[in-house]
Structure formats: C-alpha cells, structure tokens
Write an enzyme that holds these catalytic residues in place. Structure first.
Site, PDB file in Angstrom:
ATOM      1  N   THR A  72       0.857  -1.189   0.000  1.00  0.00           N
ATOM      2  CA  THR A  72       0.000   0.000   0.000  1.00  0.00           C
ATOM      3  C   THR A  72       0.887   1.231   0.000  1.00  0.00           C
ATOM      4  O   THR A  72       2.059   1.148   0.377  1.00  0.00           O
ATOM      5  CB  THR A  72      -0.913   0.041   1.247  1.00  0.00           C
ATOM      6  OG1 THR A  72      -1.760   1.183   1.182  1.00  0.00           O
ATOM      7  CG2 THR A  72      -0.104   0.129   2.528  1.00  0.00           C
ATOM      8  N   ASN A  73       0.310   2.354  -0.416  1.00  0.00           N
ATOM      9  CA  ASN A  73       1.025   3.620  -0.279  1.00  0.00           C
ATOM     10  C   ASN A  73       0.332   4.518   0.718  1.00  0.00           C
ATOM     11  O   ASN A  73       0.629   5.699   0.809  1.00  0.00           O
ATOM     12  CB  ASN A  73       1.179   4.300  -1.646  1.00  0.00           C
ATOM     13  CG  ASN A  73       2.344   3.684  -2.400  1.00  0.00           C
ATOM     14  OD1 ASN A  73       3.417   3.452  -1.837  1.00  0.00           O
ATOM     15  ND2 ASN A  73       2.123   3.369  -3.662  1.00  0.00           N
ATOM     16  N   HIS A  97      -1.014   6.018   6.553  1.00  0.00           N
ATOM     17  CA  HIS A  97      -1.845   5.862   7.746  1.00  0.00           C
ATOM     18  C   HIS A  97      -2.084   4.384   8.056  1.00  0.00           C
ATOM     19  O   HIS A  97      -1.996   3.942   9.202  1.00  0.00           O
ATOM     20  CB  HIS A  97      -3.166   6.596   7.539  1.00  0.00           C
ATOM     21  CG  HIS A  97      -4.111   6.448   8.680  1.00  0.00           C
ATOM     22  ND1 HIS A  97      -3.915   7.088   9.884  1.00  0.00           N
ATOM     23  CD2 HIS A  97      -5.226   5.696   8.826  1.00  0.00           C
ATOM     24  CE1 HIS A  97      -4.879   6.754  10.711  1.00  0.00           C
ATOM     25  NE2 HIS A  97      -5.691   5.906  10.088  1.00  0.00           N
ATOM     26  N   ASP A 156      -7.585  -6.156   0.636  1.00  0.00           N
ATOM     27  CA  ASP A 156      -8.629  -5.656  -0.241  1.00  0.00           C
ATOM     28  C   ASP A 156      -9.930  -5.678   0.554  1.00  0.00           C
ATOM     29  O   ASP A 156     -10.183  -6.628   1.303  1.00  0.00           O
ATOM     30  CB  ASP A 156      -8.732  -6.530  -1.496  1.00  0.00           C
ATOM     31  CG  ASP A 156      -9.277  -5.743  -2.681  1.00  0.00           C
ATOM     32  OD1 ASP A 156      -9.240  -4.505  -2.646  1.00  0.00           O
ATOM     33  OD2 ASP A 156      -9.751  -6.373  -3.642  1.00  0.00           O
ATOM     34  N   PHE A 178     -14.303   7.724   5.562  1.00  0.00           N
ATOM     35  CA  PHE A 178     -14.215   7.828   4.101  1.00  0.00           C
ATOM     36  C   PHE A 178     -15.164   6.799   3.496  1.00  0.00           C
ATOM     37  O   PHE A 178     -15.850   6.057   4.211  1.00  0.00           O
ATOM     38  CB  PHE A 178     -12.764   7.588   3.633  1.00  0.00           C
ATOM     39  CG  PHE A 178     -12.312   6.157   3.784  1.00  0.00           C
ATOM     40  CD1 PHE A 178     -11.960   5.662   5.022  1.00  0.00           C
ATOM     41  CD2 PHE A 178     -12.261   5.292   2.690  1.00  0.00           C
ATOM     42  CE1 PHE A 178     -11.563   4.340   5.176  1.00  0.00           C
ATOM     43  CE2 PHE A 178     -11.855   3.974   2.833  1.00  0.00           C
ATOM     44  CZ  PHE A 178     -11.501   3.503   4.086  1.00  0.00           C
ATOM     45  N   GLY A 179     -15.190   6.773   2.170  1.00  0.00           N
ATOM     46  CA  GLY A 179     -15.988   5.760   1.467  1.00  0.00           C
ATOM     47  C   GLY A 179     -17.448   5.776   1.886  1.00  0.00           C
ATOM     48  O   GLY A 179     -18.091   6.826   1.916  1.00  0.00           O
TER      49      GLY A 179
HETATM   50  P1  IMP Z   1      -9.683  -0.604  -0.081  1.00  0.00           P
HETATM   51  O1  IMP Z   1      -9.550  -2.028  -0.498  1.00  0.00           O
HETATM   52  O2  IMP Z   1      -9.311  -0.354   1.348  1.00  0.00           O
HETATM   53  O3  IMP Z   1      -8.988   0.328  -1.027  1.00  0.00           O
HETATM   54  O4  IMP Z   1     -11.245  -0.260  -0.173  1.00  0.00           O
HETATM   55  C1  IMP Z   1     -11.978  -0.276  -1.383  1.00  0.00           C
HETATM   56  C2  IMP Z   1     -13.190   0.630  -1.272  1.00  0.00           C
HETATM   57  O5  IMP Z   1     -14.094   0.107  -0.283  1.00  0.00           O
HETATM   58  C3  IMP Z   1     -12.883   2.042  -0.826  1.00  0.00           C
HETATM   59  O6  IMP Z   1     -12.603   2.876  -1.912  1.00  0.00           O
HETATM   60  C4  IMP Z   1     -14.163   2.460  -0.123  1.00  0.00           C
HETATM   61  O7  IMP Z   1     -15.114   2.901  -1.058  1.00  0.00           O
HETATM   62  C5  IMP Z   1     -14.657   1.153   0.480  1.00  0.00           C
HETATM   63  N1  IMP Z   1     -14.182   1.015   1.867  1.00  0.00           N
HETATM   64  C6  IMP Z   1     -13.162   0.236   2.319  1.00  0.00           C
HETATM   65  N2  IMP Z   1     -13.026   0.329   3.640  1.00  0.00           N
HETATM   66  C7  IMP Z   1     -13.970   1.197   4.047  1.00  0.00           C
HETATM   67  C8  IMP Z   1     -14.317   1.713   5.323  1.00  0.00           C
HETATM   68  O8  IMP Z   1     -13.731   1.413   6.367  1.00  0.00           O
HETATM   69  N3  IMP Z   1     -15.365   2.571   5.352  1.00  0.00           N
HETATM   70  C9  IMP Z   1     -16.046   2.959   4.227  1.00  0.00           C
HETATM   71  N4  IMP Z   1     -15.747   2.517   3.030  1.00  0.00           N
HETATM   72  C10 IMP Z   1     -14.719   1.640   2.914  1.00  0.00           C
END
Ligand code: IMP
Length: 196
Positions: A8-9, A12, A69, A149-150
């Site tokens: 990861t980059n 945090h 992921d 986020f997300g």
């Molecule tokens: P990643 O695999 O951590 O990059 O997550 C992929 C996508 O899932 C992110 O871009 C968010 O849209 C969503 N996501 C992952 N973890 C969270 C979280 O803890 N809260 C809200 N959305 C999340």
C-alpha cells in the site's frame, strides 16, 4: 530485524498496523521499499485481488509481504458493490457518487443488511496465508456524519446507533473489518516470530 512489506502507499494504514504488530517486525510501504508500480485489481473476488497484489510484490522483492482488499457487501443487492466498492460509480467525487448509486439501487427496500469485508493476503517465506475481517451492519437511507471515508456516512455497524462517519477514528478502529483482519494477521506473525 524482520522486514514486512505492506502493498500500500497509504502511510496511515502502515502506521496503524505497525502499532498493532509491535517492534519485532518492521512494516514498510511500497514507497519505502522503493517500489513504484500500480498493481492491477482485475479479479472478481477480494481474495483474488489481494493475492494478485501480494504475489506481485513477492515476485519483485522476495521479501515477506502482505496486501489487503476491502468491499462493502449489501445483502439485498446480492453482495454489490463488493469487489467494485472503490469504483461503483464513475465521477470526480467518487465516494459521493458511490453512495448515491448505492442508495438509489436500494431504494425503499426494507432489507438494509450489509457488511464490510476485508481480506488480507500474506506471503510469508513463499507461502500464502489469508485472513478475513467482517463488520456486520445496516445501510441507512441518508448520510450522517462527515468522518471516515468511502461508505462510512451510511453504514451503521451492528450494536451501535452511530454511522462510521459519526465516530472517531479510535471508535471505528475498535470494531472495523480491517482491524479484525489485522488482528488475525498480527497473531499469526507473533506465532511465526516466536518460532524463529
Ligand atoms: P480498499 O480495499 O481499502 O482500497 O477499499 C476499497 C473501497 O471500499 C474504498 O474505496 C471504499 O469505497 C470502500 N471502503 C473500504 N473500507 C472502508 C471503510 O472502512 N469505510 C467505508 N468505506 C470503505
């Protein structure tokens, strides 16, 4: 000193997991490992994408490494957005558009059950191990809170009245999917290090 690359980059995320692991293993980001690549996520499961990332880094470095992921799986949408969570909708403000699409597709459906699922793929001395973390909850019809986020503003974890978006980082961290998967990874690593 044992080194472990986290594919990861996100500094945090590296800091967060380093704190849990302790001092016997040093966790390093791709940038700190001198790796500047964009690893594709072409598969249709979290497991396969996590494996792709960790195998790619192992292939390049032969250093123990792991990737993660995460996806939001909504029961009434047959597990969508799932592996497509980051790119569910297109647009500049992707997080906002993703939430809009999710709420629109759910409409007035009374089944609001959803879960975040994280898969960690660890390559330790050439062998792959996977760890899963799940946080069950529900999707509310309107955003609440501006933290996180997300999908955080519309996700209420089971046992709470607040969305992840209304919680402090610490509060969310205590019950999050990522934390649960990371705890399993850390227990495994502690066992491994104890026996070396
Ligand atoms: P990643 O695999 O951590 O990059 O997550 C992929 C996508 O899932 C992110 O871009 C968010 O849209 C969503 N996501 C992952 N973890 C969270 C979280 O803890 N809260 C809200 N959305 C999340």
């Amino acid at each position: 000193m044992i080194r472990l690359i986290f594919a990861t980059n996100n500094a945090h995320k590296v800091e967060e997991i380093q704190q849990t692991i302790g001092t016997k293993i040093t966790v390093i980001s791709l940038k700190d490992a001198g790796i500047d690549i964009d690893i594709p996520e072409p598969h249709d499961t979290l497991e396969a994408n996590a494996t792709e990332k960790s195998r790619t880094i192992w292939g390049l470095t032969r250093v123990n490494c792991f990737s993660e992921d995460t996806g939001l799986e909504v029961e009434a949408l047959q597990g969508e957005p799932g592996v497509k969570s980051a790119r569910y909708a297109d647009g500049d403000q992707a997080f906002d558009n993703n939430i809009d699409k999710l709420l629109h597709k759910l409409g007035n459906n009374p089944n609001r059950r959803a879960r975040f699922r994280t898969v960690i793929s660890l390559i330790w001395e050439g062998q792959e191990y996977q760890f899963e973390g799940i946080c069950e909850g529900t999707i509310i019809p309107e955003r609440k809170g501006s933290g996180g986020f997300g999908y955080d503003p519309v996700f209420v974890p089971a046992g709470s009245n607040l969305t992840f978006g209304e919680m402090s980082l610490e509060e969310k961290g205590r019950m999050s999917h990522r934390r649960k998967a990371a705890d399993k990874l850390v227990s495994f690593l502690q066992e491994m290090v104890l026996h070396t």
